[in-house]
Motif scaffolding. Sequence first.
Motif, PDB file in Angstrom:
ATOM      1  N   ALA A 111      -5.466  13.460  13.486  1.00 10.35           N
ATOM      2  CA  ALA A 111      -5.069  12.142  12.975  1.00 10.35           C
ATOM      3  C   ALA A 111      -3.964  12.249  11.930  1.00 10.35           C
ATOM      4  N   GLU A 112      -3.032  11.323  11.994  1.00 14.50           N
ATOM      5  CA  GLU A 112      -1.954  11.218  11.018  1.00 14.50           C
ATOM      6  C   GLU A 112      -2.218  10.017  10.119  1.00 14.50           C
ATOM      7  N   VAL A 113      -1.856  10.146   8.862  1.00 18.10           N
ATOM      8  CA  VAL A 113      -2.015   9.066   7.896  1.00 18.10           C
ATOM      9  C   VAL A 113      -0.641   8.445   7.669  1.00 18.10           C
ATOM     10  N   ASN A 114      -0.579   7.115   7.701  1.00 23.54           N
ATOM     11  CA  ASN A 114       0.673   6.398   7.533  1.00 23.54           C
ATOM     12  C   ASN A 114       0.617   5.472   6.330  1.00 23.54           C
ATOM     13  N   GLU A 115       1.775   5.063   5.869  1.00 22.91           N
ATOM     14  CA  GLU A 115       1.892   4.119   4.757  1.00 22.91           C
ATOM     15  C   GLU A 115       0.979   2.913   4.992  1.00 22.91           C
ATOM     16  N   GLY A 116       0.186   2.573   3.973  1.00 27.85           N
ATOM     17  CA  GLY A 116      -0.662   1.397   4.039  1.00 27.85           C
ATOM     18  C   GLY A 116      -1.996   1.585   4.739  1.00 27.85           C
ATOM     19  N   MET A 119       3.934   7.868  -0.477  1.00 31.81           N
ATOM     20  CA  MET A 119       3.261   6.982   0.441  1.00 31.81           C
ATOM     21  C   MET A 119       1.992   6.486  -0.258  1.00 31.81           C
ATOM     22  N   THR A 120       1.726   5.199  -0.110  1.00 29.76           N
ATOM     23  CA  THR A 120       0.533   4.599  -0.703  1.00 29.76           C
ATOM     24  C   THR A 120      -0.481   4.286   0.385  1.00 29.76           C
ATOM     25  N   ILE A 121      -1.716   4.760   0.175  1.00 29.17           N
ATOM     26  CA  ILE A 121      -2.818   4.440   1.080  1.00 29.17           C
ATOM     27  C   ILE A 121      -3.982   3.925   0.239  1.00 29.17           C
ATOM     28  N   THR A 122      -4.946   3.306   0.891  1.00 29.28           N
ATOM     29  CA  THR A 122      -6.178   2.924   0.216  1.00 29.28           C
ATOM     30  C   THR A 122      -7.236   3.942   0.615  1.00 29.28           C
TER      31      THR A 122
END
Length: 66
Positions: A49-54, A1-4
């Motif tokens: 909190a959940e982290v999602n793609e993008g 998964m890619t996040i900034t």
Amino acid sequence: MTITLNGHKREFPAPLSLPSLLESLDLAGKPVVVEHNQTALLPKEISTAEVNEGDIIEIVQITAGG
């Protein structure tokens, strides 16, 4: 998964919770301010909190000193 993360594209394994992200950055249990997709989170929101793609995550560690 890619996040900034703090302005830089980073790869992390999915699924990813915000507490897991903080742990992987060696920030678990440290005083931080987190912005998730341009919304500042309350400390109690960080734990669920959940982290999602993008997603765009900004993390600032709070330090004291003079």
